[in-house]
Design an enzyme around this catalytic site. Structure first.
Site, PDB file in Angstrom:
ATOM      1  CD  GLU A   1      -3.502  -5.769   4.223  1.00  0.00           C
ATOM      2  OE1 GLU A   1      -4.333  -4.929   4.639  1.00  0.00           O
ATOM      3  OE2 GLU A   1      -2.284  -5.593   4.243  1.00  0.00           O
TER       4      GLU A   1
ATOM      5  CD  GLU B   1      -3.032  -1.015   2.258  1.00  0.00           C
ATOM      6  OE1 GLU B   1      -2.961  -0.076   3.066  1.00  0.00           O
ATOM      7  OE2 GLU B   1      -3.972  -1.823   2.234  1.00  0.00           O
TER       8      GLU B   1
HETATM    9  C1  GBH Z   1      -4.508  -1.989   5.553  1.00  0.00           C
HETATM   10  O1  GBH Z   1      -4.566  -0.622   5.332  1.00  0.00           O
HETATM   11  C2  GBH Z   1      -3.138  -2.258   6.064  1.00  0.00           C
HETATM   12  O2  GBH Z   1      -2.322  -2.861   5.090  1.00  0.00           O
HETATM   13  C3  GBH Z   1      -3.100  -3.016   7.353  1.00  0.00           C
HETATM   14  O3  GBH Z   1      -1.839  -2.889   7.924  1.00  0.00           O
HETATM   15  C4  GBH Z   1      -4.217  -2.529   8.259  1.00  0.00           C
HETATM   16  O4  GBH Z   1      -4.133  -3.046   9.544  1.00  0.00           O
HETATM   17  C5  GBH Z   1      -5.509  -2.919   7.610  1.00  0.00           C
HETATM   18  O5  GBH Z   1      -5.584  -2.447   6.295  1.00  0.00           O
HETATM   19  C6  GBH Z   1      -6.729  -2.456   8.368  1.00  0.00           C
HETATM   20  O6  GBH Z   1      -6.779  -1.075   8.464  1.00  0.00           O
HETATM   21  O7  GBH Z   1      -9.167   8.063   2.155  1.00  0.00           O
HETATM   22  O8  GBH Z   1      -8.127   8.661   4.248  1.00  0.00           O
HETATM   23  O9  GBH Z   1     -10.207   7.523   4.221  1.00  0.00           O
HETATM   24  C7  GBH Z   1      -5.770   0.020   5.422  1.00  0.00           C
HETATM   25  C8  GBH Z   1      -6.367   0.363   4.098  1.00  0.00           C
HETATM   26  C9  GBH Z   1      -6.731   2.250   2.755  1.00  0.00           C
HETATM   27  C10 GBH Z   1      -8.091   1.904   4.686  1.00  0.00           C
HETATM   28  C11 GBH Z   1      -7.164   3.673   2.722  1.00  0.00           C
HETATM   29  C12 GBH Z   1      -8.513   3.323   4.669  1.00  0.00           C
HETATM   30  C13 GBH Z   1      -9.031   5.122   3.180  1.00  0.00           C
HETATM   31  C14 GBH Z   1      -8.107   6.198   3.587  1.00  0.00           C
HETATM   32  N1  GBH Z   1      -6.795   1.729   4.094  1.00  0.00           N
HETATM   33  N2  GBH Z   1      -8.475   3.794   3.310  1.00  0.00           N
HETATM   34  S1  GBH Z   1      -8.943   7.740   3.551  1.00  0.00           S
END
Ligand code: GBH
Length: 487
Positions: free
Chosen positions: A380, A171
């Protein structure tokens, strides 16, 4: 609610790989053990106000000392594969020369996985940049790319004979834009220009490592993991909503996909961010490096979103970024807002929308991975819910069981539509350090009691184990039927 008439089981293809994922900082603990130095997440977590309740990864799930029991637990659940990350600051303290003791840990872990018949899937970077490198500019500095190559080769030299699948980054959107633009993740910077510089250098680091590993070892399976959204305009007939959704898609999805698969940044993105200096960082040859062919694209999917140009002023919008008012992660999408659609949500307030995953996989295959003959793998997918444990520590999390069944079904729908998806990793094996949320949010299929470090498989773990053992998926509605809440 009415039950479905007959529970129709659905076969999971025999060669479809099922497993679980974790990341180093979220589970290991052992902050300064065996030579490890701080990463940006140690610094960030120890900064007052950065993480809910002031939680840190100092102890986390003590996986560093409990890894053998965790591998045995995965084996007892029948896991076919385990996706984990290596800690750069453990392997190369301060981002400098190799620390053999740090690599010893990952060698022990990989050996016990192989012994247990669980295929290791290694991620080189899951957000934990050595702090010493951040002090020299972090991902905004091109020098960090060279240090990442050094570190990656050190890990490769020790483990390539036992690990087949290697992904460079997890990511890069989060590393670049949550870390350097929104200030919500480490290193907590709040600059759109810095986020773009970081994004480019992260992708350059990815491409450089794929090139170097490919030369050393043609048999490895190489790739990276991206996180995606499915951005639908609130009103498809309103050009302002269409434009807002285009920007979110451009700045979360296509900004990484196009360089990897097409060797160029999207034209509309370059236009949107023209004033922010991205092009100053792009040197001759960079895009050729970034577009070095890969074998597998890791797909992280949690939710899609309806995007509009007007601020909805809703609880959902306020709930973004943990309810704390940080700035938007998008460098140039100030007029894009997330609108609630009345879908059920998880404890993160993320909408539950499994069909978005089907659409995403079909799109990725048709527009990017298919033409490049690249396989997809869901690296994931998962959910936090407000788990309640009984006296034995057992959690009857039907909502999570329903979530997994529904999303696995959505993946199989994509497979049925002709998309080559090789497998699925649930996020996460254990409850763990959920970044800016600390230990307040639980994604595990296994409960962790943070006082005793006792692990207890939840109902969802038992259901997942049954799916793996029987290769049969039951309908999501069945698990959720008696549940009061989401699902
Ligand atoms: C993943 O990231 C991670 O890889 C992992 O480490 C983590 O624990 C897991 O998911 C659960 O959170 O536009 O500011 O609202 C999270 C994926 C991608 C979720 C971006 C929130 C929106 C960001 N994220 N998403 S925002």
């Amino acid at each position: 609610p009415a039950r479905t008439l007959v529970a129709q089981a659905r076969p999971v293809p025999q060669d479809f790989v099922l497993g679980v994922a974790t990341a180093a900082y979220q589970i290991e603990g052992a902050r300064h053990v065996d030579g490890r130095t701080d990463s940006i997440w140690d610094t960030f977590a120890h900064t007052p106000g950065a993480v809910v309740h002031g939680d840190t990864g100092d102890v986390a799930c003590e996986h560093y000392t409990r890894y053998a029991a965790d591998v045995a637990l995965m084996q007892s659940l029948g896991m076919q594969s385990y996706r984990f990350s290596t800690s750069w600051a453990r392997v190369c303290p301060d981002g400098g020369p190799l620390n053999a003791k740090g690599l010893d840990f990952y060698e022990r872990l990989v050996d016990s996985l192989v012994e247990a018949g669980i295929a290791p899937w290694l991620t080189l970077y899951h957000w934990d940049l050595p702090q010493a490198l951040e002090d020299r500019g972090g991902w905004t500095s091109r020098e960090t790319v060279d240090r990442f190559v050094d570190y990656s080769l050190a890990v490769h030299d020790r483990l390539a004979d036992r690990v087949r699948t290697w992904t460079t980054l997890n990511e890069p959107f989060c590393s670049a834009f949550l870390g350097y633009t929104a200030g919500m993740h480490a290193p907590g910077r709040t600059s759109p220009a810095a986020g773009l510089a970081a994004a480019h250098h992260l992708m350059l680091a990815h491409g450089r490592v794929v090139q170097e590993l490919r030369v050393r070892d043609a048999s490895l399976e190489l790739g990276l993991t991206l996180n995606f959204t499915v951005a639908d305009p609130v009103d498809p007939s309103d050009p302002r909503d269409v434009d807002a959704a285009r920007r979110v898609d451009g700045q979360m999805n296509r900004i990484f996909l196009d360089p990897v698969f097409r060797g160029s940044y999207p034209v509309d993105l370059l236009e949107d961010v023209r004033h922010l200096g991205l092009e100053d960082h792009i040197m001759d040859g960079d895009l050729a490096v970034i577009s070095t062919p890969i074998d597998v694209l890791g797909v992280n999917y949690y939710n899609g979103e309806a995007v509009g140009h007007e601020r909805p002023g809703s609880a959902l919008d306020d709930a973004l970024n943990g309810g704390r008012r940080t700035r938007s992660p998008f460098p140039a999408a100030d007029s894009a807002f997330r609108h609630p659609r009345g879908l059920p949500v998880t404890a993160m307030d993320w909408e539950i929308q499994p069909e978005g995953l089907t659409r995403l996989l079909v799109r990725l295959h048709e527009e990017y991975a298919g033409p490049a003959a690249v396989a997809l793998h869901v690296t994931e997918n998962g959910a936090a819910f407000d788990d309640v444990a009984d006296e034995e520590g057992f959690v009857d999390d039907r909502c999570r069981t329903a979530y997994v069944r529904a999303h696995l079904g959505a993946v199989l729908d994509a497979v049925d539509a002709g998309v080559p998806v090789r497998g699925y990793f649930y996020w996460s094996l254990l409850d763990n350090f959920e970044w800016a949320w600390g230990y307040a949010k639980r994604f595990g299929i296994v409960r962790v009691d943070y006082d005793t470090q006792v692990r207890t498989p939840k109902a969802s773990a038992l259901d997942y184990a049954r799916i793996i053992a029987t290769r049969q998926l039951l309908p999501a509605g069945d698990a959720a039927a008696d549940d009061e809440g989401t699902g």
